[in-house]
Design an enzyme around this catalytic site. Structure first.
Site, mmCIF file in Angstrom:
data_model
loop_
_atom_site.group_PDB
_atom_site.id
_atom_site.type_symbol
_atom_site.label_atom_id
_atom_site.label_comp_id
_atom_site.label_asym_id
_atom_site.label_seq_id
_atom_site.Cartn_x
_atom_site.Cartn_y
_atom_site.Cartn_z
ATOM 1 N N TRP A 104 0.866 -1.163 0.000
ATOM 2 C CA TRP A 104 0.000 0.000 0.000
ATOM 3 C C TRP A 104 0.905 1.215 0.000
ATOM 4 O O TRP A 104 2.132 1.098 0.163
ATOM 5 C CB TRP A 104 -1.017 -0.056 1.134
ATOM 6 C CG TRP A 104 -0.530 0.270 2.507
ATOM 7 C CD1 TRP A 104 0.343 -0.434 3.248
ATOM 8 C CD2 TRP A 104 -0.938 1.388 3.289
ATOM 9 N NE1 TRP A 104 0.510 0.163 4.455
ATOM 10 C CE2 TRP A 104 -0.260 1.283 4.510
ATOM 11 C CE3 TRP A 104 -1.804 2.462 3.093
ATOM 12 C CZ2 TRP A 104 -0.423 2.228 5.530
ATOM 13 C CZ3 TRP A 104 -1.963 3.393 4.104
ATOM 14 C CH2 TRP A 104 -1.278 3.269 5.301
ATOM 15 N N ASP A 123 6.397 -4.999 2.224
ATOM 16 C CA ASP A 123 6.916 -5.833 3.304
ATOM 17 C C ASP A 123 8.104 -6.660 2.833
ATOM 18 O O ASP A 123 8.211 -7.020 1.657
ATOM 19 C CB ASP A 123 5.822 -6.775 3.823
ATOM 20 C CG ASP A 123 4.727 -6.019 4.574
ATOM 21 O OD1 ASP A 123 4.995 -4.902 5.050
ATOM 22 O OD2 ASP A 123 3.611 -6.547 4.683
#
Lengths: 175, 397, 175, 397
Positions: A104, A123
């Site tokens: 995001w 991530d």
């Protein structure tokens, strides 16, 4: 098939992004990517005003020297364990963990130049949680039915493993 | 994929389990299919590679955390001993043991998994980790299992030439599983006839400690079969004053120092059948209230011939009590050189093997302390090493 | 084969125990069981004097009413999370966990009658650690090369699973 | 094996995964071979059976703990709500969700495992647990995976008659996996066309929430295929004031209350295509500083028509801030009945569905508080519910 349609959309979206890597283009791509199906219209994507207001609030106390602290400027919308504390940096995954190409996206202001930048919260994946330097930013964060703006999701799609290790903050460019 | 960025090299393995011959013996190297088409990658101005470590320093400290009470989620933490900055970490299985290679290219975890976390089908493995990429690069299944116990260092070891890893097994019959870590191949079990643990004594031999206080010494061949069995004489009274399992062992110099509950030190030469030297006592006049104790309570610095032991004030059967001080001995003169008061009492200590070594002391509250092992001054500490760090490892020990 | 020899020994040991469940018999059986091979002599087994001395020390502050406290009389040599805190009791495993038939053995004094009793520290197995009410008794505890007197071992041999859940304290009988 | 002792019945299953037809769909019910011959059992004066629970009370509270940062070691704790005594616990996989049966005979965990803990081959499953024995009694593999996210209650649900479990999946395409939990069989995926979560609306239908603030309603057949697709109109502004995912849902009465970041309540009838009623606001005059927030921030007590919401003082984008108070509303009159100050601020609350209900409030510091939901007085609390308890479940909700 869901994934076939998804694949086709992603390819065309990526081609568009490659052509023009603007903020509007990226958010449009995310909207396209995450809606996934054909029924729903694309989401409205230009929220510059609202996003910058939150970024400004965070920037008031942000610093640009220590990425292991929650108030480092790129962490304005980060949620999780900072890779900078786990053997990596803001954009280098710790040894043995691997970056997801998806994320995001947040808008943070660099207090050194006062400019707004887009940050990809990709991530690093493939190990259980690092457990160090937990930071939670919620400015502009939305529930998971708006996944492109949700930071609870394991953003490891496309990484070799879906196990979350730590949170990176990779520069996309100026907002 | 980006191959080089910011001076670091991207590892290529990810969550896979290595290519090459090593994978043949272990779990199939099943890559997890990426859920995103490659074209979906988010374009970024910066690269986003994976850090690759340099060759480990002997001053790096490897902390094994079994993670009580979440034992299926164990972890190995890696810190730079000088400033306790994080170098990286890897995950392990249930009640793992670690083994460090001689050449610093690998460490291994002996681990146990169940197919559904804490239930389902059990699998015991030796997993090889590359010390620079921290990728798992090979796996060998231990078909007979392994000893499940709160982690103790000497449950697994490596032969002197680094070829064979020996993993103690009690199921509840007693044996040592032999793994060829060059070929990444399980060879077989050595019957230890009721004796436990694994102390290296050569290229193809290993010693275990027997319930009645003697060594069993086994020599084995390249097929993992016992070719010679030797049994020593009891060298301590295992009823009245047993030695701690956590002997201070220096593998390169084949020296071992076994410390007893009451504070006797048994020097042992681990070159072939173990030879036990004359015992001597840690406590002198006025030290009567003090005892050795903790978990990994003893460490040996080979270059300076110094033995470090965690000591506390306590009566009989306080052998698991953490050390309030570390006492330092010259093992040649058998003289105490120093008493180091610890800032936080610690059951577990270790010493690096370089010329200006570091002394590490690990508390039950997850604080890792670093002391200069030359000046004996405290250098630094770090709290929050998970929730239950347990054992310390260094390269060169 | 190690296990064949082990099986034979266990069977004969169990027959002996069935005939005479005395403390000496039990310790002899443990010695037999755990030595496992043929080379080593059996261990000396009668340590009544020493064991009772430790039991006496613990009994000075022991109570007989609350098995969820570390000073409950049967916990004199327990190590781990008390099943009594995890949904079970001293001799009933919590739901979904299953007792091991094996254990190490301690000698505890019941302060109500001043008598010494043998306690089997059989683990309840099949789930990850309960995590509640950790108690550690070390009186008489020996290193793991003397497994019959070591409390670090996962005493789940013979249970349906080798995953340790909690520690039980089952009465064997008078010492 | 002893079948009865001390009034409790011994469970016979152990670590196995059920016999009967359920096992056919799941992982093979591989019993782990006992490592000891039966004759080796230690004779004891007392029996040593396994406790079997009575039928769960609606006042029992089920606490799901994902266990940050040890996510492969999740746990479900079960307490008696009146005194917070431990009834038992089960282990789960990575970022699980729980689903409670209507008849209290089962709960299910949707979970994810890797063959080597945090690496290796991934498997997603629905595991059925017997609520009395706490044994896993069946397993269904989810071949398409499931949504991996910090646990949210409405990622999985059960149809009104209890026949089908629906597990939300985002990989990153959006779908609901349909599992027949009577036959323990995976049926297929329902394409949710970009909409998320699972709200039950009948025996063979389910609603999801779409990014633009409307419901998608899917009806499916016994083969797990969509037979009817309905799309509602946006009922909230998902840009300016989104509703929290953790709507308060009462499955038996088919009522739902969706609360927005700013404090609007949207009552929704979940019987067939969701029907949204007139919205009303939590805050009245003088409440301007207060906002709803936390995680599982809302609960509904159906018999008394009361809505409970965790509230805190805070500005915009404080939607994850824990509640300092719980505000109680009559959903018919839309009047606030009470403000309950919490002893410890809590992101997560729940209410039992019995006549004299209990209000539970769970802190980020692993304290579970119990309040009388009639008198609004605090009854008890318990600390140390693991290290990161997250969600609360009760039977009858």
């Amino acid at each position: 098939m869901i994934l076939d349609a998804f694949d086709r959309m992603m390819e065309s979206a990526a081609r568009r992004v490659a052509q023009r890597s603007s903020r509007r283009g990226i958010l449009a791509r995310l909207g396209t990517m995450l809606v996934g199906g054909a029924v729903l219209p694309l989401l409205p994507v230009d929220k510059t005003g609202a996003k910058l207001a939150h970024a400004n609030e965070f920037a008031k106390t942000a610093q640009t020297t220590d990425p292991t602290k929650c108030n480092y400027w790129r962490h304005c919308s980060s949620d999780g364990y900072l890779c900078s504390c786990c053997g990596g940096t803001v954009n280098v995954c710790p040894p043995g963990s691997y970056a997801s190409p998806t994320s995001w996206i947040g808008t943070c202001i660099n207090p050194d130049d006062g400019q707004a930048y887009l940050i990809a919260y990709q991530d690093c994946c493939g190990k259980d949680s690092c457990g160090l330097c937990f930071c939670l930013g919620t400015e502009g964060e939305m529930p998971s039915y708006r996944p492109e703006l949700n930071n609870d999701i394991v953003w490891c799609f496309g990484a070799p493993s879906m196990v979350y290790h730590c949170s990176s903050q990779v520069l996309i460019g100026k907002a | 994929m980006r191959l080089r960025a910011l001076g670091v090299v991207v590892g290529l393995c990810g969550a896979c389990l290595a290519g090459g011959p090593v994978a043949a013996q272990g779990q199939p190297a099943t890559p997890i299919p990426p859920q995103m088409p490659p074209a979906a990658a988010q374009p970024t101005q910066e690269d986003h590679p994976t850090l690759v470590l340099p060759e480990p320093s002997p001053r790096w400290i490897y902390v094994l955390e079994p993670v009580f009470p979440y034992l299926v989620a164990s972890k190995m933490w890696i810190f730079d001993g000088d400033d306790l900055s994080v170098k990286g970490m890897v995950n392990g299985g249930y009640l793992p043991n670690a083994v460090m290679s001689h050449d610093r290219s690998r460490f291994w975890l002996t681990e146990t998994y169940w197919s559904r976390g804490s239930r389902g089908v059990r699998t015991d493995v030796v997993t090889a980790f590359d010390t620079k990429t921290l990728d798992p690069v090979g796996e060998v299944v231990l078909p007979k299992g392994r000893f499940l116990v709160v982690p103790k260092k000497h449950n697994a070891t490596l032969t002197s030439d680094g070829r064979y890893l020996l993993s103690f097994n009690m199921d509840p019959a007693f044996s040592l599983s032999v793994v060829d870590v060059k070929e990444m191949k399980y060879l077989g079990e050595l019957d230890t006839q009721g004796c436990s643990l694994a102390f290296p004594t050569g290229n193809t031999s290993v010693a275990s400690l027997c319930p009645d206080g003697r060594f069993l010494h086994l020599t084995f061949d390249s097929a993992g079969r016992v070719t010679k069995t030797e049994l020593g004489e009891p060298f301590f009274d295992s009823e009245k004053d047993p030695v701690f399992e956590h002997a201070a062992i220096h593998r390169p110099s084949k020296q071992g120092y076994f410390v007893s509950y009451d504070g006797w030190v048994y020097p042992v030469q681990l070159d072939g059948m173990p030879k036990v030297g004359t015992r001597w006592k840690l406590q002198g006049a006025g030290d009567e209230e003090w005892r050795p104790g903790g978990w990994q309570l003893a460490a040996f610095h080979a270059a300076s011939n110094r033995l470090f032991v965690a000591m506390h004030k306590g009566g009989p059967w306080t052998h698991k009590q953490a050390g309030d001080e570390v006492w330092v001995y010259d093992v040649r003169s058998r003289q105490r050189l120093q008493r180091i008061p610890l800032a936080h009492h610690s059951p577990t200590i270790a010493v690096s093997q370089d010329e200006k070594p570091l002394l590490f002391a690990l508390t039950e509250t997850a604080i890792l302390q670093v002391y200069d092992a030359v000046t004996y001054e405290k250098k630094t500490e770090r709290s929050g090493i998970g929730i239950s760090p347990w054992l310390l490892y260094t390269f060169g020990e």
